[in-house]
Design an enzyme around this catalytic site. Structure first.
Site, PDB file in Angstrom:
ATOM      1  N   GLU A 201       0.813  -1.215   0.000  1.00  0.00           N
ATOM      2  CA  GLU A 201       0.000   0.000   0.000  1.00  0.00           C
ATOM      3  C   GLU A 201       0.850   1.269   0.000  1.00  0.00           C
ATOM      4  O   GLU A 201       0.342   2.364  -0.214  1.00  0.00           O
ATOM      5  CB  GLU A 201      -0.989  -0.009   1.170  1.00  0.00           C
ATOM      6  CG  GLU A 201      -0.363  -0.167   2.538  1.00  0.00           C
ATOM      7  CD  GLU A 201      -0.027   1.167   3.176  1.00  0.00           C
ATOM      8  OE1 GLU A 201      -0.773   2.125   3.012  1.00  0.00           O
ATOM      9  OE2 GLU A 201       1.001   1.224   3.853  1.00  0.00           O
TER      10      GLU A 201
ATOM     11  N   HIS B 129      -3.053  -2.606   3.737  1.00  0.00           N
ATOM     12  CA  HIS B 129      -2.244  -2.064   4.838  1.00  0.00           C
ATOM     13  C   HIS B 129      -1.726  -3.209   5.715  1.00  0.00           C
ATOM     14  O   HIS B 129      -0.546  -3.263   6.076  1.00  0.00           O
ATOM     15  CB  HIS B 129      -3.164  -1.149   5.644  1.00  0.00           C
ATOM     16  CG  HIS B 129      -2.480  -0.109   6.452  1.00  0.00           C
ATOM     17  ND1 HIS B 129      -1.963  -0.356   7.696  1.00  0.00           N
ATOM     18  CD2 HIS B 129      -2.254   1.204   6.207  1.00  0.00           C
ATOM     19  CE1 HIS B 129      -1.452   0.769   8.185  1.00  0.00           C
ATOM     20  NE2 HIS B 129      -1.609   1.722   7.301  1.00  0.00           N
TER      21      HIS B 129
END
Length: 346
Positions: free
Chosen positions: A15, A312
């Site tokens: 990410e 994430h």
């Protein structure tokens, strides 16, 4: 004595946000392993270090007397060479509304490994978009750290909203002989639920509209809905917090008011996250799941169910595995996933 090899990290992987840097700082302090990171925040509209990321670097360097290169706003690479963690009294001012909680989360696990207790004061933003609010740290994150054996006291001294900042939080952290592993498959029975809406230098009607959305969507009674006007000097700003306290875990879902965004739209984000969590049956929500991973890795293992595995989380798992002899796996189910942290056999 042989030099400790430097871990090479690519800040554009996964990410590609600031969490790669923050996790690396925490783990470098604890393990003593230096690292070099390139392409910092490469996947963000404004790549490179921003003020809150730079403060995390400087705060980490202060705590372990690290040697650091390229620690400046806008830098896309950085080298961090730690020394021993030093407990003590620390004060850090971000100077903007940058997130105080993200800086604290960088330092807190490391200070558990210090030689003496520590007190940390950080000023800046306490309730920011895309960052855990101070109440989340206090109620959700620290409850699980304490279940793992950590002793931490937390106080929100003053709210700070974007863009003015000016908030302040304080944490006292005691050395921990060793974090305990945690199995958190079920959240247990719901014990309490309430919603709070805070406004500073804004009409109280904004808070009341947000809470009315919670009442309608979740079917909660008026006595669980709490509007809180703050002093004008803490604003302008607005935050909605939805807290669910269960037998084994507390979750906090939040939304922060922004200019030209209606109160109903602000409330909708927190409500949707709470509804997804409640429907999933998972022990923790997406963000608490992201943040639980690193302490469990330090403990040597653990397991929990989570309502959503984000990019994430996957990126964070990859960074952790660079510093610690653990593997992190995710097993997807119909409504929830299982995250398992296991020590790698030597």
């Amino acid at each position: 004595m042989a030099a400790v090899p430097t871990i090479e990290l690519d800040g554009s992987s996964g990410e590609g946000g600031g969490q790669i840097l923050r996790s690396a700082l925490t783990l470098s302090m604890i393990t003593g392993q230096p690292f070099r990171i390139r392409h910092i925040r490469a996947n963000r509209p404004k790549p490179g270090l921003m003020r809150q990321h730079l403060m995390a670097v400087r705060a980490a360097a202060a705590v372990c007397r690290a040697d650091v290169t390229h620690a400046e706003v806008g830098s896309t690479e950085l080298t961090f060479m730690p020394r021993a963690i030093q407990g003590g009294v620390y004060e850090f001012a971000i100077g903007t509304a940058g997130s105080t909680t993200l800086v604290l989360q960088t330092l807190l696990p490391a200070l558990l490994y210090a030689d003496v207790p520590s007190v940390v004061r950080i000023s800046g933003g306490t309730h920011n978009p895309k960052a855990p609010p101070a109440h989340f740290i206090d109620r959700a994150y620290l409850r699980l750290l304490q279940a793992m054996g950590a002793q931490v006291e937390f106080e929100l001294k003053r709210f700070g909203f974007y863009p003015n900042g000016g908030g302040e939080l304080c944490a006292a952290v005691w050395p921990c002989p060793g974090l305990r592993q945690l199995e958190l498959v079920e959240r247990g029975a719901l014990r309490a639920a309430h919603a709070e809406a805070y406004v500073a230098a804004l009409p109280l009607a904004i808070a009341q509209r947000e809470l009315e959305c919670v009442r309608k969507a979740l079917g909660w009674s008026d006595d669980t809905l709490q509007p809180h006007p703050l002093s004008n000097d803490q604003g302008p700003g607005n935050a909605l917090l939805v807290t669910l306290e269960s037998e084994h875990v507390t979750e906090v879902f939040s939304a922060v008011g922004e200019k030209r965004v209606r109160a109903e739209a602000v409330a909708g984000g927190a409500i949707l996250a709470a509804q997804r969590y409640l429907a999933s049956g998972a022990a923790v929500g997406e963000h608490l799941g992201d943040q639980l991973m690193l302490p469990l890795a330090l403990a040597g293992g653990g397991r929990y169910t989570v309502d959503h595995v984000s990019a994430h989380a996957i990126t964070n798992a990859e960074v952790i595995a660079q510093f610690l002899p653990v593997t992190v796996t995710f097993e997807a189910g119909e409504q929830r996933s299982v995250c398992t942290i296991s020590r790698v056999s030597e």
